[in-house]
Design an enzyme around this catalytic site. Sequence first.
Site, PDB file in Angstrom:
ATOM      1  N   CYS A   2      31.208  40.680  54.568  1.00 24.24           N
ATOM      2  CA  CYS A   2      30.250  40.628  55.666  1.00 24.24           C
ATOM      3  C   CYS A   2      29.754  42.039  56.016  1.00 24.24           C
ATOM      4  O   CYS A   2      30.436  43.017  55.749  1.00 24.24           O
ATOM      5  CB  CYS A   2      30.909  40.034  56.899  1.00 24.24           C
ATOM      6  SG  CYS A   2      31.739  38.490  56.564  1.00 24.24           S
ATOM      7  N   ARG A  27      25.737  42.553  51.389  1.00 22.20           N
ATOM      8  CA  ARG A  27      27.185  42.366  51.564  1.00 22.20           C
ATOM      9  C   ARG A  27      27.561  40.909  51.805  1.00 22.20           C
ATOM     10  O   ARG A  27      28.728  40.537  51.692  1.00 22.20           O
ATOM     11  CB  ARG A  27      27.681  43.193  52.758  1.00 22.20           C
ATOM     12  CG  ARG A  27      27.563  44.681  52.534  1.00 22.20           C
ATOM     13  CD  ARG A  27      28.070  45.421  53.756  1.00 22.20           C
ATOM     14  NE  ARG A  27      29.497  45.284  53.911  1.00 22.20           N
ATOM     15  CZ  ARG A  27      30.406  46.069  53.381  1.00 22.20           C
ATOM     16  NH1 ARG A  27      30.021  47.083  52.638  1.00 22.20           N
ATOM     17  NH2 ARG A  27      31.683  45.874  53.579  1.00 22.20           N
ATOM     18  N   TRP A  74      29.479  36.485  54.843  1.00 28.14           N
ATOM     19  CA  TRP A  74      29.893  35.889  53.572  1.00 28.14           C
ATOM     20  C   TRP A  74      31.138  35.085  53.914  1.00 28.14           C
ATOM     21  O   TRP A  74      32.184  35.646  54.247  1.00 28.14           O
ATOM     22  CB  TRP A  74      30.204  36.975  52.551  1.00 28.14           C
ATOM     23  CG  TRP A  74      30.490  36.474  51.180  1.00 28.14           C
ATOM     24  CD1 TRP A  74      29.571  36.174  50.217  1.00 28.14           C
ATOM     25  CD2 TRP A  74      31.782  36.238  50.594  1.00 28.14           C
ATOM     26  NE1 TRP A  74      30.208  35.757  49.087  1.00 28.14           N
ATOM     27  CE2 TRP A  74      31.563  35.774  49.280  1.00 28.14           C
ATOM     28  CE3 TRP A  74      33.090  36.356  51.047  1.00 28.14           C
ATOM     29  CZ2 TRP A  74      32.596  35.444  48.419  1.00 28.14           C
ATOM     30  CZ3 TRP A  74      34.132  36.016  50.197  1.00 28.14           C
ATOM     31  CH2 TRP A  74      33.869  35.568  48.893  1.00 28.14           C
ATOM     32  N   ASN A  98      34.418  41.532  60.126  1.00 26.71           N
ATOM     33  CA  ASN A  98      34.530  41.455  58.669  1.00 26.71           C
ATOM     34  C   ASN A  98      36.013  41.548  58.351  1.00 26.71           C
ATOM     35  O   ASN A  98      36.684  42.459  58.825  1.00 26.71           O
ATOM     36  CB  ASN A  98      33.761  42.621  58.023  1.00 26.71           C
ATOM     37  CG  ASN A  98      33.989  42.692  56.526  1.00 26.71           C
ATOM     38  OD1 ASN A  98      34.323  41.696  55.892  1.00 26.71           O
ATOM     39  ND2 ASN A  98      33.815  43.880  55.961  1.00 26.71           N
ATOM     40  N   GLY A  99      36.534  40.598  57.570  1.00 28.12           N
ATOM     41  CA  GLY A  99      37.958  40.619  57.232  1.00 28.12           C
ATOM     42  C   GLY A  99      38.549  39.232  57.388  1.00 28.12           C
ATOM     43  O   GLY A  99      37.816  38.241  57.477  1.00 28.12           O
ATOM     44  N   GLU A 482      30.569  42.792  29.720  1.00 26.23           N
ATOM     45  CA  GLU A 482      29.667  43.195  30.800  1.00 26.23           C
ATOM     46  C   GLU A 482      28.300  42.505  30.650  1.00 26.23           C
ATOM     47  O   GLU A 482      27.705  42.069  31.638  1.00 26.23           O
ATOM     48  CB  GLU A 482      29.528  44.731  30.799  1.00 26.23           C
ATOM     49  CG  GLU A 482      28.560  45.322  31.800  1.00 26.23           C
ATOM     50  CD  GLU A 482      28.881  45.004  33.265  1.00 26.23           C
ATOM     51  OE1 GLU A 482      29.932  44.424  33.560  1.00 26.23           O
ATOM     52  OE2 GLU A 482      28.019  45.312  34.112  1.00 26.23           O
ATOM     53  N   LYS A 486      26.743  40.093  33.499  1.00 26.83           N
ATOM     54  CA  LYS A 486      25.431  40.325  34.111  1.00 26.83           C
ATOM     55  C   LYS A 486      24.594  39.056  34.028  1.00 26.83           C
ATOM     56  O   LYS A 486      23.963  38.656  34.992  1.00 26.83           O
ATOM     57  CB  LYS A 486      24.669  41.462  33.409  1.00 26.83           C
ATOM     58  CG  LYS A 486      25.141  42.843  33.673  1.00 26.83           C
ATOM     59  CD  LYS A 486      24.865  43.386  35.064  1.00 26.83           C
ATOM     60  CE  LYS A 486      25.984  43.076  36.016  1.00 26.83           C
ATOM     61  NZ  LYS A 486      27.073  43.952  36.114  1.00 26.83           N
ATOM     62  N   GLU A 489      26.019  36.192  36.408  1.00 27.68           N
ATOM     63  CA  GLU A 489      25.979  36.356  37.864  1.00 27.68           C
ATOM     64  C   GLU A 489      24.574  36.340  38.438  1.00 27.68           C
ATOM     65  O   GLU A 489      24.390  35.910  39.580  1.00 27.68           O
ATOM     66  CB  GLU A 489      26.773  37.582  38.347  1.00 27.68           C
ATOM     67  CG  GLU A 489      26.221  38.922  38.008  1.00 27.68           C
ATOM     68  CD  GLU A 489      27.106  40.064  38.515  1.00 27.68           C
ATOM     69  OE1 GLU A 489      27.833  39.883  39.496  1.00 27.68           O
ATOM     70  OE2 GLU A 489      27.050  41.147  37.917  1.00 27.68           O
ATOM     71  N   HIS A 505      39.197  32.092  16.418  1.00 26.84           N
ATOM     72  CA  HIS A 505      40.366  31.456  17.026  1.00 26.84           C
ATOM     73  C   HIS A 505      39.990  30.455  18.111  1.00 26.84           C
ATOM     74  O   HIS A 505      40.809  30.137  18.964  1.00 26.84           O
ATOM     75  CB  HIS A 505      41.307  32.537  17.579  1.00 26.84           C
ATOM     76  CG  HIS A 505      41.772  33.473  16.514  1.00 26.84           C
ATOM     77  ND1 HIS A 505      42.807  33.173  15.666  1.00 26.84           N
ATOM     78  CD2 HIS A 505      41.294  34.682  16.126  1.00 26.84           C
ATOM     79  CE1 HIS A 505      42.964  34.183  14.802  1.00 26.84           C
ATOM     80  NE2 HIS A 505      42.057  35.110  15.067  1.00 26.84           N
ATOM     81  N   LYS A 604      28.471  42.028  47.706  1.00 22.35           N
ATOM     82  CA  LYS A 604      28.524  43.319  46.995  1.00 22.35           C
ATOM     83  C   LYS A 604      29.931  43.884  46.955  1.00 22.35           C
ATOM     84  O   LYS A 604      30.379  44.344  45.930  1.00 22.35           O
ATOM     85  CB  LYS A 604      27.567  44.308  47.666  1.00 22.35           C
ATOM     86  CG  LYS A 604      27.509  45.671  46.998  1.00 22.35           C
ATOM     87  CD  LYS A 604      26.846  45.603  45.654  1.00 22.35           C
ATOM     88  CE  LYS A 604      26.829  46.920  44.925  1.00 22.35           C
ATOM     89  NZ  LYS A 604      26.613  46.740  43.482  1.00 22.35           N
TER      90      LYS A 604
END
Length: 609
Positions: A2, A27, A74, A98-99, A482, A486, A489, A505, A604
């Site tokens: 948040c 965020r 969030w 936030n938390g 990576e 990308k 997401e 495999h 973020k």
Amino acid sequence: MCGIVGYLGPRSPLQILMEGLHRLEYRGYDSAGVALFHQGAIEVRRAQGKLSRLEDLLRGEAFDGRAGIGHTRWATHGRPSDDNAHPHKTGRIAVVHNGIIENYLPLKEELKAKGRVFTSGTDTEVIAHLIDEFLQQGVPFREAVKEALNKIRGSYALGILCEGEPQTVAAARKESPLVIGLGDGEFFIASDTPAVLNYTRDFIFLEDGDIAFITPQGPQLEDLSGRSLAREPQRIHWSPLMAERGGYKHFMLKEIHEQPAAVINTIRGRITEEEGEVILEDFPYQRKGLEEIKRVFLVACGTSWHAALVGAYLTERLSRIPAEVDIGSEFRYRDPLIDEGTLLVAISQSGETADTLAATREARRKGGKTLSICNVLGSSITRETEGVIYTHAGPEIGVASTKAFTSQMAALFLLALHLGRARKIITQEEMRGYIQGLVEIPGLMKRVLEGAGEIERLARKYVHFQDFLYLGRGVSYPIALEGALKLKEISYIHAEGYPAGEMKHGPIALIDEDMPVVVVAPKDHTYEKVLGNIEEVKARDGRIIALATDYDPMIAAKVDEVISVPTVHPLLSPFLTTLPLQLLAYYIADFRGTDIDQPRNLAKSVTVE
Ligand code: M6R
């Protein structure tokens, strides 16, 4: 997670809060709200969804007070909804948080038993009730805040307003970031400095357990027992412009194009080309302790974890120190073997990722040496490690990390060279060669980025596929991971990264013409093997997009599409192979019309476990 912003001063608090929330929206963005004084009372406006919904709600409204707090959420406890949006107001108190409050359930029961009525499913609401309960018992506001905080367990960054105290904004921090911005006769609170960079560059970084009561006379800092604290303000050098989109359609595209500069800024002042030296002023074991390092642990999450994988590869190759990589959320639960011969390197763009922070604490607790590679000055991880190598990438706003990744690799390259030279594994001549190679990288990155149009055309062709496989070997394996991260997401396409040799495999069963395979295939000692993997995909009618070095006729003859990057020393190839993969993901997502800078369900910085 948040985002919090707060203001006290002569300007319109609403305007400053909304500006700050826009800058913090990365965020978290499932709901937003503000609390402001009007005619002595606290008014709250909140709305589920993007900030534009809150703006619609506020259209035409005016508030006459001088203080306010705002929040972009969030969700952790309680689904996204108007009722769960912050601020939470009860009685005289309004709170943004936030938390996570770990003991909120027993506290809630206790408060309910006293007749308190809860209107949300959040953990945050108990904080407002607790403070208000103390006020009702006649405890003064400041004491009530401290009493309440002494009862809660968990993590928090808080902004608090109290009716009857229209000239005070209270703030508190424990394990979630919060800064106080110092202006001329005005003061700000924010989760992150870019929220208020237009107004000040002077900040106090609150530490765990700090409480601040901000009045027109300035902030007064105390700890939970009421002892006064002094914290020196720090000036930060990010300009407001750096946190703007600057003509690009998205922050992510801007940040992709900023990578040559980000790498230059990260290596600037840390190398001497002629002498072939790496100078890491903030590496605490330059003169003492370096010979004790027998093992390096690199710990991180997400994209930073991919940088850690590259870093381990570089560390072992260049310094011959055994290097291991772990994911932040796994590390501490496996009771890792750490002693004074272990160097833990925590890698984090934000410096606030809860799991990476917990890993550094675990390493310190067990007597290990700790170093962070971080992009945000004064962030929690930098304050909890013995040394910091800052990446100087500038603020990264796009939720999908790009320039932080390449600058983390630059910092890790410098660290590996430094360790290798100190241990006499690499000669001065070799050192000069590596440094020369690194210095040329930003120019070559620019060349790769000039080919963005070609990748945009390719993206148009591949936009409708639902699944992608990314393959690479050696130092290109993390780059495959990576590239896949990308794509998934920001475009919501299913994508998996695999070491190319692992394909046989299992994943080979997936291959058909509907699943493009992106193969990262620079010319290094794994090249022949990767060619073999390409054959295996082709033999099963797979479609291949290959990332090769210069013009590579061997690869061109076998695959469907080739993207070329200049040839460099194999250890430096990740700086170049990363860029087309970022662009491919970006353009595919853009064609799909997704919310690139704020992809669904993401935030973020992940400041909760
Ligand atoms: O701030 P950090 O580098 O610690 O963040 C780690 C991850 O949360 C972050 O890299 C995340 O995976 C990004 N969305 C990747 O683009």
